[in-house]
Write a protein that holds these residues in place. Structure first.
Motif, PDB file in Angstrom:
ATOM      1  N   ILE A  50      37.063  33.178  43.329  1.00 23.62           N
ATOM      2  CA  ILE A  50      36.868  34.611  43.124  1.00 23.62           C
ATOM      3  C   ILE A  50      37.135  34.937  41.658  1.00 23.62           C
ATOM      4  O   ILE A  50      38.168  34.562  41.116  1.00 23.62           O
ATOM      5  N   ARG A  51      36.215  35.649  41.037  1.00 29.41           N
ATOM      6  CA  ARG A  51      36.346  35.968  39.619  1.00 29.41           C
ATOM      7  C   ARG A  51      37.446  37.015  39.398  1.00 29.41           C
ATOM      8  O   ARG A  51      37.397  38.113  39.960  1.00 29.41           O
ATOM      9  N   ASP A  52      38.455  36.643  38.597  1.00 29.89           N
ATOM     10  CA  ASP A  52      39.530  37.567  38.185  1.00 29.89           C
ATOM     11  C   ASP A  52      40.091  38.347  39.372  1.00 29.89           C
ATOM     12  O   ASP A  52      40.207  39.581  39.330  1.00 29.89           O
ATOM     13  N   TYR A  53      40.458  37.617  40.429  1.00 27.29           N
ATOM     14  CA  TYR A  53      40.855  38.313  41.654  1.00 27.29           C
ATOM     15  C   TYR A  53      42.079  39.199  41.455  1.00 27.29           C
ATOM     16  O   TYR A  53      42.077  40.384  41.784  1.00 27.29           O
ATOM     17  N   PHE A  54      43.157  38.658  40.908  1.00 28.85           N
ATOM     18  CA  PHE A  54      44.408  39.401  40.832  1.00 28.85           C
ATOM     19  C   PHE A  54      44.318  40.599  39.881  1.00 28.85           C
ATOM     20  O   PHE A  54      45.113  41.529  39.979  1.00 28.85           O
ATOM     21  N   SER A  55      43.379  40.580  38.958  1.00 27.08           N
ATOM     22  CA  SER A  55      43.237  41.699  38.028  1.00 27.08           C
ATOM     23  C   SER A  55      42.139  42.676  38.438  1.00 27.08           C
ATOM     24  O   SER A  55      41.971  43.708  37.783  1.00 27.08           O
ATOM     25  N   SER A  56      41.382  42.375  39.502  1.00 27.22           N
ATOM     26  CA  SER A  56      40.285  43.259  39.915  1.00 27.22           C
ATOM     27  C   SER A  56      40.473  43.819  41.316  1.00 27.22           C
ATOM     28  O   SER A  56      39.556  44.417  41.872  1.00 27.22           O
ATOM     29  N   LEU A  57      41.645  43.651  41.889  1.00 32.89           N
ATOM     30  CA  LEU A  57      41.902  44.132  43.242  1.00 32.89           C
ATOM     31  C   LEU A  57      41.890  45.659  43.260  1.00 32.89           C
ATOM     32  O   LEU A  57      42.579  46.308  42.473  1.00 32.89           O
ATOM     33  N   ASP A  58      41.111  46.255  44.151  1.00 35.40           N
ATOM     34  CA  ASP A  58      40.913  47.699  44.216  1.00 35.40           C
ATOM     35  C   ASP A  58      42.092  48.374  44.916  1.00 35.40           C
ATOM     36  O   ASP A  58      42.383  48.089  46.077  1.00 35.40           O
ATOM     37  N   HIS A  59      42.765  49.292  44.216  1.00 37.51           N
ATOM     38  CA  HIS A  59      43.952  49.935  44.769  1.00 37.51           C
ATOM     39  C   HIS A  59      43.633  50.818  45.971  1.00 37.51           C
ATOM     40  O   HIS A  59      44.398  50.857  46.946  1.00 37.51           O
ATOM     41  N   SER A  60      42.523  51.538  45.921  1.00 40.26           N
ATOM     42  CA  SER A  60      42.200  52.457  47.019  1.00 40.26           C
ATOM     43  C   SER A  60      41.954  51.699  48.315  1.00 40.26           C
ATOM     44  O   SER A  60      42.419  52.117  49.389  1.00 40.26           O
ATOM     45  N   LEU A  97      45.292  49.920  36.185  1.00 34.59           N
ATOM     46  CA  LEU A  97      44.471  50.802  37.015  1.00 34.59           C
ATOM     47  C   LEU A  97      43.922  50.074  38.225  1.00 34.59           C
ATOM     48  O   LEU A  97      43.554  50.701  39.221  1.00 34.59           O
ATOM     49  N   GLU A  98      43.827  48.769  38.146  1.00 34.67           N
ATOM     50  CA  GLU A  98      43.397  47.950  39.279  1.00 34.67           C
ATOM     51  C   GLU A  98      44.088  46.602  39.188  1.00 34.67           C
ATOM     52  O   GLU A  98      44.629  46.218  38.147  1.00 34.67           O
ATOM     53  N   GLY A  99      44.098  45.875  40.304  1.00 31.87           N
ATOM     54  CA  GLY A  99      44.803  44.601  40.336  1.00 31.87           C
ATOM     55  C   GLY A  99      46.268  44.776  40.703  1.00 31.87           C
ATOM     56  O   GLY A  99      46.770  45.897  40.848  1.00 31.87           O
ATOM     57  N   THR A 100      46.954  43.648  40.875  1.00 31.18           N
ATOM     58  CA  THR A 100      48.374  43.672  41.200  1.00 31.18           C
ATOM     59  C   THR A 100      49.173  43.222  39.989  1.00 31.18           C
ATOM     60  O   THR A 100      48.755  42.316  39.269  1.00 31.18           O
ATOM     61  N   PRO A 101      50.343  43.847  39.732  1.00 30.13           N
ATOM     62  CA  PRO A 101      51.160  43.452  38.575  1.00 30.13           C
ATOM     63  C   PRO A 101      51.572  41.987  38.664  1.00 30.13           C
ATOM     64  O   PRO A 101      52.183  41.573  39.641  1.00 30.13           O
ATOM     65  N   GLN A 102      51.231  41.204  37.664  1.00 32.20           N
ATOM     66  CA  GLN A 102      51.550  39.779  37.672  1.00 32.20           C
ATOM     67  C   GLN A 102      53.064  39.586  37.568  1.00 32.20           C
ATOM     68  O   GLN A 102      53.719  40.195  36.726  1.00 32.20           O
ATOM     69  N   GLY A 103      53.606  38.747  38.445  1.00 34.13           N
ATOM     70  CA  GLY A 103      55.021  38.446  38.416  1.00 34.13           C
ATOM     71  C   GLY A 103      55.854  39.302  39.337  1.00 34.13           C
ATOM     72  O   GLY A 103      57.025  38.977  39.582  1.00 34.13           O
TER      73      GLY A 103
END
Length: 337
Positions: A50-60, A97-103
């Protein structure tokens, strides 16, 4: 909060999901994949990323998924605050704005919840409704492998998966996602058509290869990924330069820990040659670092071999065969629900 949510979602997560779950590890996922390829009628493998999964996860969408199991609005508001809190790198704050905070301690669980609804449950239903042959699925975080008996099933699944991900703001990495012929009949089929040997694929740091045992029967061989080994050797080389002028016993003790850590993960059956190669390459890097300590170099290879014998442990297989550990864990029950 992570402990409470883990207790809730562990009841829902499917058997082929292994990433960041209590009592499950990368080797459990590797065991399940190996057993699935060897025991089921797998002839095609979709190696996906999956391309850039952790940084592109949709919050809504994530909040909507959480509302299925969590009724307490205070908890939902708290999770939303965590998602929007941002991250600090080198003293600089950046908004998320999207994705989950790393760490963050809860990020891995939230990413698992998202893929549980977007991928896991959908795959489980797709396999029952549309597949005409065997389908084997193993997922660890955003990295997953799907094995198929029929090529038309694999191609249809790939197309449907693209549409499914696009609906939720995800995208398959086209450069890293591919469908290859793989399994117990792949070598014979390709040889009869005048094609080269079956392609290999990497999963969780190990390259999976179609091989044969001494009796000529199909065997899934797993060796250390060249990409992972090169990356580790680059790290060792850079750290040796930093430690170049330390006493040899201190260097040897540190390298011993590095080598043991490498063995702890990669010492799987059939990987002895790669383990020996890693130890030899670490020895050569150590020799280069010692020879740079002075213009009057008196470090010979014979002396270096004695140092390696003293400090660098020799490899030995530390993991059982995949089917042995898999059967012991599942006790005859399939982990795929």
């Amino acid at each position: 909060m992570a402990e409470v949510l883990n207790a809730i979602y562990e009841q829902d997560f499917v058997g082929f999901s292994y990433g960041f779950r209590p009592g499950r590890s990368q080797h459990h996922a590797l065991d399940a994949l190996a057993v699935g390829i060897e025991r089921r009628r797998v002839r095609w493998v979709l190696d996906a990323d999956i391309r850039d999964y952790f940084s592109s996860l949709d919050h809504s969408w994530l909040v909507k998924f959480l509302e299925h199991r969590i009724a307490d609005k205070r908890v939902l508001r708290l999770i939303q605050r965590w998602l929007k809190a941002g991250v600090i790198e080198d003293g600089v704050w950046a908004e998320t704005l999207e994705g989950t905070p790393q760490g963050a301690s809860i990020s891995t669980l939230l990413s698992n919840v998202f893929l549980h609804y977007v991928f896991d449950q959908w795959v489980h239903q797709w396999r029952q409704r549309h597949a005409r042959g065997d389908v084997v699925v193993v997922r660890f975080a955003d990295d997953f492998v799907v094995g198929f008996q029929r090529r038309d099933d694999a191609e249809q699944f790939w197309a449907d998966l693209r549409e499914r991900f696009a609906r939720f703001g995800l995208e398959l990495h086209e450069g890293k996602t591919r469908l290859i012929e793989f399994g117990r009949y792949a070598a014979e089929n390709r040889e009869s058509c005048g094609l080269p040997k079956p392609e290999t694929f990497d999963f969780l740091g190990l390259t999976h290869i179609c091989a044969k045992d001494r009796r000529g029967r199909f065997k899934l061989q797993r060796v250390t990924s060249k990409k992972k080994m090169c990356a580790k050797l680059h790290e060792v080389k850079a750290e040796l330069r930093r430690r170049m002028h330390l006493p040899i016993p201190e260097q040897g003790a540190w390298l011993a820990r590095v080598v043991r850590g490498h063995y702890t993960y990669y010492a799987v059956p059939d990987n002895g040659r790669a383990l020996n190669a890693f130890r030899l390459l670490v020895t050569r890097l150590w020799l280069q670092a010692l020879r740079r300590r002075s213009q009057r170099d008196n470090m010979t290879w014979e002396r270096m071999e004695r140092l390696a014998q003293r400090w660098l442990p020799r490899p030995r297989i530390q993991h059982p065969w995949p089917n042995v550990r898999f059967d012991a864990r599942t006790q005859g029950r399939s982990p795929v629900r």
